[in-house]
Design a protein around this motif. Sequence first.
Motif, short mmCIF file in Angstrom:
data_model
loop_
_atom_site.label_atom_id
_atom_site.label_comp_id
_atom_site.label_asym_id
_atom_site.label_seq_id
_atom_site.Cartn_x
_atom_site.Cartn_y
_atom_site.Cartn_z
N LEU A 1 0.85 -1.19 0.00
CA LEU A 1 0.00 0.00 0.00
C LEU A 1 0.88 1.24 0.00
N TYR A 2 0.62 2.12 -0.97
CA TYR A 2 1.38 3.37 -1.10
C TYR A 2 0.39 4.52 -0.97
N ASN A 3 0.56 5.33 0.06
CA ASN A 3 -0.40 6.40 0.35
C ASN A 3 0.34 7.74 0.36
N THR A 4 -0.13 8.67 -0.48
CA THR A 4 0.49 10.00 -0.55
C THR A 4 -0.59 11.06 -0.42
N ALA A 5 -0.52 11.84 0.66
CA ALA A 5 -1.46 12.94 0.88
C ALA A 5 -0.74 14.25 0.58
N GLY A 6 -1.47 15.20 -0.03
CA GLY A 6 -0.82 16.44 -0.41
C GLY A 6 -1.73 17.64 -0.34
N VAL A 7 -1.12 18.81 -0.34
CA VAL A 7 -1.83 20.07 -0.39
C VAL A 7 -1.12 20.97 -1.39
N MET A 8 -1.88 21.66 -2.23
CA MET A 8 -1.29 22.49 -3.28
C MET A 8 -2.01 23.83 -3.34
N THR A 9 -1.25 24.89 -3.47
CA THR A 9 -1.78 26.23 -3.67
C THR A 9 -1.38 26.72 -5.05
N TYR B 1 3.07 20.44 -1.18
CA TYR B 1 3.80 19.59 -0.23
C TYR B 1 3.07 18.26 -0.13
N GLU B 2 3.83 17.17 -0.11
CA GLU B 2 3.23 15.84 -0.01
C GLU B 2 3.93 15.03 1.07
N PHE B 3 3.14 14.19 1.74
CA PHE B 3 3.70 13.22 2.68
C PHE B 3 3.23 11.84 2.26
N GLY B 4 4.17 10.94 2.07
CA GLY B 4 3.83 9.58 1.66
C GLY B 4 4.25 8.56 2.70
N TYR B 5 3.42 7.53 2.84
CA TYR B 5 3.76 6.42 3.72
C TYR B 5 3.57 5.13 2.93
N ASN B 6 4.69 4.44 2.64
CA ASN B 6 4.66 3.23 1.84
C ASN B 6 4.85 2.02 2.74
N GLN B 7 3.92 1.09 2.67
CA GLN B 7 4.01 -0.12 3.49
C GLN B 7 4.00 -1.32 2.54
N GLU C 1 5.32 -5.31 1.18
CA GLU C 1 5.52 -6.66 1.71
C GLU C 1 6.99 -6.88 2.06
N GLY C 2 7.87 -6.33 1.24
CA GLY C 2 9.30 -6.41 1.53
C GLY C 2 9.74 -5.23 2.36
N ASP C 3 10.39 -5.49 3.48
CA ASP C 3 10.77 -4.42 4.41
C ASP C 3 11.62 -3.35 3.75
N SER C 4 12.40 -3.72 2.72
CA SER C 4 13.31 -2.77 2.11
C SER C 4 12.60 -1.61 1.43
N PHE C 5 11.31 -1.79 1.10
CA PHE C 5 10.59 -0.74 0.39
C PHE C 5 9.57 -0.02 1.26
N ASP C 6 9.55 -0.32 2.57
CA ASP C 6 8.80 0.55 3.48
C ASP C 6 9.47 1.92 3.49
N ALA C 7 8.69 2.97 3.45
CA ALA C 7 9.32 4.30 3.37
C ALA C 7 8.38 5.38 3.87
N ARG C 8 8.99 6.43 4.39
CA ARG C 8 8.29 7.69 4.68
C ARG C 8 8.87 8.72 3.73
N VAL C 9 7.99 9.41 3.02
CA VAL C 9 8.42 10.29 1.94
C VAL C 9 7.87 11.70 2.16
N HIS C 10 8.75 12.69 2.06
CA HIS C 10 8.35 14.10 2.07
C HIS C 10 8.74 14.69 0.72
N ALA C 11 7.84 15.47 0.13
CA ALA C 11 8.13 16.06 -1.19
C ALA C 11 7.63 17.49 -1.24
#
Length: 345
Positions: free
Chosen positions: A213-221, A236-242, A244-254
Amino acid sequence: YLLRTKGAILIQMGNKTEGQNFLSQAIKLNPMDHKARRLLGEMNGKPPEPKKREKPWRIYGSLGSEYDDNVALRSSVEAFQRTGDQNALRFNIKNGFSFDYIQDATKRLGSAYTFTQSIHTDSLEAFNFRNHSLQHYGSYSTYVLGKPVTLGLKYTFEHGELENETFSSSNSFFPWVSVEPINDIVLSVYDDITVLNFRNKGFKESVSSRDGLYNTAGVMTTLYASQRKRSLSLSYEFGYNQAEGDSFDARVHAARVFIKTPLIEKFRVETFFSVIDDNHHNFAFFIHRHDVHLNTGVKLIRPITEHVDVEAHYSFTRVNNLDETLLGHFEYSRHIVGGSVSYSF
């Protein structure tokens, strides 16, 4: 479309002066907007123009080529560099169509299908990628506390193939809301929720599978100027990737910046810049993988006819890893330059 919708809603609410202003802006941006012309004519007491039915369907596509100096994402760290071809000329083909089941001043509901294919030269045919995309979308525009508000939802199914084998497939839901609290300043909030199934070949799924599951929430002006011919968007976006393989779990700021503006002789420019902080907090083998992506690019567009545009583009990507001594294979740079012809009917 947005300007005409706002004008129509304002007229329905009794605010004819402001509604007329928005309809006039819509006609200046698109002289072929017959709905806006008809509404404005009715307001001015002129006989209405013969009603021209807007097509519920659209056919679109593009054909282009570009030079990519790092197709295989070769590391910029010498100790991790691989041998073999890295650069190639790439041809891109895109074709699609859409159909709106419902289309009026406040509502839109429809579906679209898009096919894309990339073809590489040299010995990099293994990177030839084919993608099928099916979308269902809908939006509703209204006024809340006297401010224009649009709510939308888009569902996308994508199926990608590499070397004629399934590479990835995904299901995405994209709800969004936009509001214009002040004229020519639009605030949008969105959430991209994607379930990804990725080709798992030759590795341990619990470590390196990207399925998840890859979830990215964002706000844009977005700030508009020159009757909406120019715009500046900040997001600005914040993503939380969960995965199956631990190597691709991630917290993302953009953080992203987009600029659009016309130039001389019908040319217009679109440019962007983004910084992405990609923190793989559960990377395997107790190594901390932390990538920082820098992306920038520019696109020059000129309409040839009402239905055909030509464009030239350039983009640059740089990925830095904060521990290049152990994870230098994730660090690279990439330049892409090319052009295309696009059509829409």
